[in-house]
Design a protein around this motif. Structure first.
Motif, PDB file in Angstrom:
ATOM      1  N   SER A 224     -16.285  48.689-156.635  1.00 55.63           N
ATOM      2  CA  SER A 224     -17.684  48.288-156.828  1.00 55.63           C
ATOM      3  C   SER A 224     -18.641  49.461-156.683  1.00 55.63           C
ATOM      4  O   SER A 224     -19.838  49.318-156.948  1.00 55.63           O
ATOM      5  N   SER A 225     -18.136  50.619-156.279  1.00 60.78           N
ATOM      6  CA  SER A 225     -18.996  51.798-156.133  1.00 60.78           C
ATOM      7  C   SER A 225     -19.537  52.234-157.496  1.00 60.78           C
ATOM      8  O   SER A 225     -18.825  52.195-158.500  1.00 60.78           O
ATOM      9  N   PRO A 226     -20.785  52.672-157.568  1.00 60.73           N
ATOM     10  CA  PRO A 226     -21.337  53.123-158.857  1.00 60.73           C
ATOM     11  C   PRO A 226     -20.852  54.509-159.282  1.00 60.73           C
ATOM     12  O   PRO A 226     -21.166  54.951-160.387  1.00 60.73           O
ATOM     13  N   SER A 227     -20.099  55.202-158.430  1.00 60.89           N
ATOM     14  CA  SER A 227     -19.648  56.561-158.751  1.00 60.89           C
ATOM     15  C   SER A 227     -18.312  56.522-159.495  1.00 60.89           C
ATOM     16  O   SER A 227     -17.330  55.975-158.978  1.00 60.89           O
ATOM     17  N   PRO A 228     -18.216  57.092-160.693  1.00 60.09           N
ATOM     18  CA  PRO A 228     -16.928  57.122-161.411  1.00 60.09           C
ATOM     19  C   PRO A 228     -15.872  57.926-160.677  1.00 60.09           C
ATOM     20  O   PRO A 228     -14.673  57.610-160.762  1.00 60.09           O
ATOM     21  N   ASP A 229     -16.262  58.958-159.942  1.00 56.45           N
ATOM     22  CA  ASP A 229     -15.290  59.778-159.212  1.00 56.45           C
ATOM     23  C   ASP A 229     -14.586  58.958-158.140  1.00 56.45           C
ATOM     24  O   ASP A 229     -13.367  59.075-157.946  1.00 56.45           O
ATOM     25  N   ILE A 230     -15.343  58.128-157.436  1.00 57.87           N
ATOM     26  CA  ILE A 230     -14.740  57.291-156.401  1.00 57.87           C
ATOM     27  C   ILE A 230     -13.822  56.249-157.035  1.00 57.87           C
ATOM     28  O   ILE A 230     -12.709  55.999-156.545  1.00 57.87           O
ATOM     29  N   CYS A 231     -14.246  55.653-158.125  1.00 57.74           N
ATOM     30  CA  CYS A 231     -13.399  54.662-158.808  1.00 57.74           C
ATOM     31  C   CYS A 231     -12.099  55.309-159.290  1.00 57.74           C
ATOM     32  O   CYS A 231     -11.024  54.708-159.191  1.00 57.74           O
ATOM     33  N   ARG A 232     -12.190  56.521-159.810  1.00 59.18           N
ATOM     34  CA  ARG A 232     -10.983  57.219-160.267  1.00 59.18           C
ATOM     35  C   ARG A 232     -10.025  57.472-159.099  1.00 59.18           C
ATOM     36  O   ARG A 232      -8.820  57.268-159.208  1.00 59.18           O
ATOM     37  N   LYS A 233     -10.581  57.896-157.965  1.00 59.30           N
ATOM     38  CA  LYS A 233      -9.745  58.170-156.792  1.00 59.30           C
ATOM     39  C   LYS A 233      -9.129  56.884-156.255  1.00 59.30           C
ATOM     40  O   LYS A 233      -7.960  56.870-155.834  1.00 59.30           O
ATOM     41  N   VAL A 234      -9.895  55.796-156.261  1.00 62.38           N
ATOM     42  CA  VAL A 234      -9.358  54.503-155.799  1.00 62.38           C
ATOM     43  C   VAL A 234      -8.180  54.081-156.665  1.00 62.38           C
ATOM     44  O   VAL A 234      -7.140  53.640-156.154  1.00 62.38           O
ATOM     45  N   LEU A 235      -8.318  54.215-157.973  1.00 57.68           N
ATOM     46  CA  LEU A 235      -7.221  53.827-158.865  1.00 57.68           C
ATOM     47  C   LEU A 235      -6.012  54.737-158.678  1.00 57.68           C
ATOM     48  O   LEU A 235      -4.866  54.274-158.753  1.00 57.68           O
ATOM     49  N   GLU A 236      -6.226  56.024-158.426  1.00 59.08           N
ATOM     50  CA  GLU A 236      -5.100  56.928-158.177  1.00 59.08           C
ATOM     51  C   GLU A 236      -4.331  56.513-156.934  1.00 59.08           C
ATOM     52  O   GLU A 236      -3.093  56.539-156.916  1.00 59.08           O
ATOM     53  N   VAL A 237      -5.054  56.141-155.877  1.00 57.43           N
ATOM     54  CA  VAL A 237      -4.384  55.715-154.644  1.00 57.43           C
ATOM     55  C   VAL A 237      -3.703  54.369-154.834  1.00 57.43           C
ATOM     56  O   VAL A 237      -2.563  54.154-154.394  1.00 57.43           O
ATOM     57  N   ALA A 238      -4.384  53.453-155.514  1.00 58.62           N
ATOM     58  CA  ALA A 238      -3.892  52.075-155.595  1.00 58.62           C
ATOM     59  C   ALA A 238      -2.707  51.926-156.539  1.00 58.62           C
ATOM     60  O   ALA A 238      -1.762  51.177-156.247  1.00 58.62           O
ATOM     61  N   MET A 239      -2.713  52.625-157.671  1.00 53.88           N
ATOM     62  CA  MET A 239      -1.671  52.399-158.671  1.00 53.88           C
ATOM     63  C   MET A 239      -0.285  52.815-158.193  1.00 53.88           C
ATOM     64  O   MET A 239       0.716  52.300-158.673  1.00 53.88           O
ATOM     65  N   ASP A 240      -0.211  53.734-157.229  1.00 53.12           N
ATOM     66  CA  ASP A 240       1.093  54.177-156.740  1.00 53.12           C
ATOM     67  C   ASP A 240       1.709  53.194-155.752  1.00 53.12           C
ATOM     68  O   ASP A 240       2.902  53.312-155.434  1.00 53.12           O
ATOM     69  N   ILE A 241       0.937  52.263-155.219  1.00 54.73           N
ATOM     70  CA  ILE A 241       1.482  51.327-154.233  1.00 54.73           C
ATOM     71  C   ILE A 241       1.515  49.900-154.775  1.00 54.73           C
ATOM     72  O   ILE A 241       1.637  48.947-154.008  1.00 54.73           O
ATOM     73  N   VAL A 242       1.418  49.766-156.086  1.00 50.41           N
ATOM     74  CA  VAL A 242       1.545  48.439-156.708  1.00 50.41           C
ATOM     75  C   VAL A 242       3.020  48.048-156.740  1.00 50.41           C
ATOM     76  O   VAL A 242       3.884  48.845-157.126  1.00 50.41           O
ATOM     77  N   THR A 243       3.328  46.840-156.322  1.00 45.26           N
ATOM     78  CA  THR A 243       4.701  46.328-156.325  1.00 45.26           C
ATOM     79  C   THR A 243       4.736  44.981-157.034  1.00 45.26           C
ATOM     80  O   THR A 243       3.704  44.444-157.450  1.00 45.26           O
ATOM     81  N   THR A 244       5.936  44.442-157.160  1.00 43.45           N
ATOM     82  CA  THR A 244       6.087  43.145-157.814  1.00 43.45           C
ATOM     83  C   THR A 244       5.384  42.029-157.033  1.00 43.45           C
ATOM     84  O   THR A 244       5.035  40.997-157.603  1.00 43.45           O
ATOM     85  N   ARG A 245       5.190  42.233-155.739  1.00 39.38           N
ATOM     86  CA  ARG A 245       4.527  41.207-154.937  1.00 39.38           C
ATOM     87  C   ARG A 245       3.027  41.139-155.206  1.00 39.38           C
ATOM     88  O   ARG A 245       2.439  40.049-155.215  1.00 39.38           O
TER      89      ARG A 245
END
Length: 835
Positions: A224-245
């Motif tokens: 929800s942050s208006p900064s694209p840099d923060i959104c990019r970093k959030v997706l980098e952190v989150a996509m590596d810990i996505v599992t089938t659950r």
């Protein structure tokens, strides 16, 4: 002495602060009784400064002046109620009487949260210091660390989480720290704080990914942050810990964010624009590739955005899903046919037509695809006719009624003048109902015309044996008429793709021969219908293998110790870290962080930035050490007097060329015989251009009273000091390439015989990133690659390398390197660097 007994508390406090700067024992000694008396003053300002004065005196002179200082501080802190005074007293105890500080902390552990943020930060510092020296003491501080995690102060809770993870790797401690990081991420408004917290979460992810998986949805709330840099970093952190659950919940969140990008009411999403939408589409693409069960749920949602800014990312995602999941092809192709009339860009239309030509196989889909394409094309010819000209004239007239700007001066209520700009706009009626595909062809897109011919040919070939003969003949005849009209359009229309006319004629001629000549059909049918899909499948396979290799390489990159390495016993090292998985304030870690472990000598690096300004035979020798700090250049100029006389008013007068401005000029110096001095100058840089620094040394000989001057050598600032390697998508590269107006075309002249070695040489010389993947075992006589970099000022630099190994040129390389940028300076400077 009088100030220490002054009735005004602020006078006393100021004197106590001054005594903290005094180091002479003879001065402080007679004042010790007055300092002790100030510890009992009624005003907290006096007491807190008196505690600091006691700390300073005991640290410098120890048992000589204040042998009972720890006891005095212990009694003082037990009776103190002021937050600042208690903090200063604990600072003294933590540094001079550690055991007393730990005992006090143990007695008041329940009240630490009420002692203020400064006290809490001191407790954390004491915890780290004690546990580094004696890991068995960890259990004494765990309780207070967990208590500080819930502090209202962001600084305290962050430091507590960092300390807890440093001292313990237990799942409970890591989970508590991760929860704290997640709260800070979503509770702070400062973007810098969010980026720092995300860096900490990324460090946790390397060793404790399973724990972070539990907090994945909390981390995604930061989108929800208006900064694209923060959104990019959030997706980098989150996509590596996505599992089938949790993949289904993640995809639902990402789909909701994508849908928000179309809502005009959400100003935060709108401010991020198309960049944010592209990031979300790429993240969804990654989830669908790794987890097939969610592919069907996202592909139809994303296809609704095929007419928006992120259309290229959407169609690339759809193309890979169609190839990888055969059971989804029918529904995706149906959705694609319904969306074909909404496609706005030529490149996306090309991909859509390729998908239809390759994957439409059953009779109903073939008929629908052929009818949709021909309907969007409309009947031939595809040259501007009378009706089209009339429509264009109407559009031109409507454009003349476009918004007009009127500027006038007005007087405000307070009597000041202001400029008022008014836009007058008339409503433009919707006049043109021509299908978008037909518009693209009429406007002269020859490459798209070739793809239309290829698509229709494939549809006709696949229809054999599936569609009845009469319908097949009609499809063939219509395709022939359309292809002939496209060639006619290519011959008549003057467009930027005029050079592709020969290729278009050859391609469409081949398609016509396949449809008319049975022998040509027999030879080329398999190639046209199968080779394209097989090549694309191989491309996707190579991408997946490359990603797997990179992931495996990252996993294997762990600190390793060789069998013959020296063994370091931490118990025998002063201030060594003895416990915890993460070392704090370790000298070796600091060396690794600064990058001087594997690199060469620091002296060698410094010497490469030393410039000789005058000759050895000159009366004054000068050399400059240049340090570049992004926007600033610092010159440290060493001046040596080589004469037996004193030189007065010696001044280094500097001037600059280019976008550089001197903000701090060297001060005049008086240098004795054979003596030396160092002067400094600061220069502000505003753009990435090669600049020059030049000047003279002016001095006055005190013996002969003669004035002299020495002209200095120029200092040429290298553009490589400002260029940083960067990456961007192929679509962004093409967009910038078309937008940038400055181009520098450099002919290749080199003695390097190998294509890849030459490319690597260019990448190293220009400090850029190669966006075009090349394998080391590739063999060929031609190479094309795109390079990209960004300056510290945010300026983009694009390079296209097109090189050929000609046999008639003794095997030497020939070709061109084209450099494009928004400003002329980068293009010319990079060209000079290459040549």
């Amino acid at each position: 002495m009088n100030d220490l007994t002054h009735p005004n508390e602020y006078v006393r406090g100021c004197m106590l602060r001054f005594l903290c700067k005094v180091k002479d024992e003879e001065i402080i000694g007679p004042l010790i009784p007055s300092i002790k008396a100030c510890l009992e003053h009624r005003h907290p300002y006096v007491r807190k400064n008196a505690a600091l004065a006691v700390f300073h005196a005991h640290r410098l002179h120890g048992e000589n002046l204040l042998p009972d200082a720890p006891t005095i501080m212990e009694e003082f802190i037990n009776n103190e109620t002021d937050v600042s005074a208690r903090r200063n007293a604990f600072l003294m105890m933590a540094n001079e009487a550690e055991d007393l500080a730990i005992q006090y902390l143990g007695r008041n552990i329940e009240s630490v949260s009420t002692f203020g943020d400064g006290f809490a930060l001191l407790v954390l510092e004491l915890t780290r210091r004690v546990c580094r020296r004696d890991p068995t003491q960890k259990s004494r501080f765990v309780r207070v660390l967990f208590q500080m995690l819930s502090s209202n102060s962001a600084a305290v809770s962050y430091e507590a989480a960092w300390t807890l993870v440093s001292l313990s790797s237990s799942p409970t401690a890591v989970r508590a720290a991760a929860v704290t990081y997640a709260k800070l991420l979503n509770g702070q408004n400062d973007n810098n704080v969010k980026l720092i917290v995300l860096e900490r979460l990324e460090d946790l992810k390397k060793k404790h990914s399973k724990i972070l998986q539990e907090l994945l949805m909390d981390i995604l709330r930061a989108l929800s942050s208006p900064s694209p840099d923060i959104c990019r970093k959030v997706l980098e952190v989150a996509m590596d810990i996505v599992t089938t659950r949790n993949v289904k919940d993640v995809v639902v969140t990402l789909k909701r964010e994508v849908q928000k990008t179309t809502s005009e009411s959400d100003s935060s999403v709108e401010s991020k624009g198309a960049v944010y939408r592209t990031m979300l589409i790429q993240a969804i693409h990654g989830c669908a590739t790794r987890f097939p069960e969610v592919a069907e749920s996202v592909v139809h949602t994303l296809m609704d955005f095929i007419s928006t800014d992120g259309d290229m990312q959407v169609i690339i995602f759809v193309r890979s899903i169609v190839e990888q999941y055969t059971d989804l092809r029918a529904s995706i192709l149906g959705k694609l046919l319904n969306s074909l009339s909404e496609v706005n860009t030529n490149q996306v239309m090309c991909v859509c037509l390729w998908i239809l030509g390759e994957y439409c196989e059953d009779a109903d889909t073939l008929k629908e695809a052929f009818e949709t394409v021909t309907e969007q094309l409309g009947p031939p010819p595809y040259i501007i006719q009378g009706d089209d000209k009339e429509a264009q004239e109407k559009l031109a007239a409507a454009a003349a009624d476009a918004p007009k700007m009127v500027t006038k001066n007005v007087v405000l209520a307070d009597g000041t003048y202001a400029t008022q700009t008014v836009y007058s706009e008339s409503k433009i009626p919707e006049l043109d109902n021509t299908p978008k595909l037909r518009k693209m062809i009429i406007n002269g897109d020859i490459f798209l015309g070739s793809l239309i011919g290829s698509c229709l040919t494939k549809l006709c070939l696949r229809a054999e044996g599936v569609v009845d003969g009469l319908k097949l003949k009609k499809m063939t005849v219509d395709s022939m008429l359309i292809m002939c009209a496209i060639v006619k359009m290519a011959e008549v229309t003057v467009s930027a793709q005029r050079s592709s006319l020969a290729d278009c004629q050859e391609r469409i001629t081949m398609c016509c021969r396949v449809l008319l000549d049975p022998k040509a059909k027999e030879i080329l049918k398999k190639t046209l219908l199968n080779d394209g899909k097989e090549t694309f499948a191989l491309f996707l396979k190579n991408i997946k293998e490359k990603e797997a290799k990179e992931t495996k390489k990252e996993e294997e990159e762990v600190p390793s110790t060789q069998a013959d390495d020296l063994i370091h016993f931490r118990q025998l090292r002063s201030m060594a870290v003895q416990g915890g998985d993460v070392d704090l304030d370790d000298g070796s870690d600091l060396a690794r962080a600064t990058g001087y472990t594997d690199s060469g000598s620091l002296l060698t690096t410094e010497l490469s930035h030393v410039y000789q300004l005058s000759g050895f035979a000159d009366p004054v020798y000068a050399e400059a050490f240049v340090t570049v700090h992004d926007y600033d250049i610092v010159l440290e100029i060493l001046v040596i007097n080589r004469t037996p006389n004193t030189l007065a008013n010696l001044s280094v007068e500097l001037s600059t060329m280019g976008d550089m401005k001197i903000v701090e000029r060297p001060q005049p110096q008086t240098i004795g015989p054979l003596d030396q001095a160092t002067v400094r100058a600061s220069i502000k840089v505003s753009s990435t251009e090669t600049g020059h620094i030049f000047g003279t040394i002016v001095y006055e000989d005190t013996s002969t009273m003669e004035k002299g001057h020495i002209n200095l050598n120029d200092i040429h600032m290298d553009i490589m000091d400002y260029i940083r390697p960067a990456t961007c998508s192929d679509e962004a590269f093409r967009s910038m390439w078309a937008e940038f107006e400055w181009e520098n075309k450099v002919a290749i002249s080199t003695s390097i015989p190998d294509l890849l070695k030459f490319l690597n040489h260019i990448v190293t010389s220009t400090n850029m990133t190669c966006l075009t993947p090349h394998e080391s075992q590739e063999q060929g006589s031609f190479l094309a690659a795109n390079l990209y970099a960004r300056s510290v000022f945010g300026e983009d630099a694009l390079v296209n390398v097109s090189v050929e190994k000609k046999e008639d040129n003794d095997g030497k390389l020939a070709g061109y390197i084209r450099i494009r940028s928004k400003t002329q300076g980068i293009a010319l400077s990079l060209g000079d660097r290459i040549t």
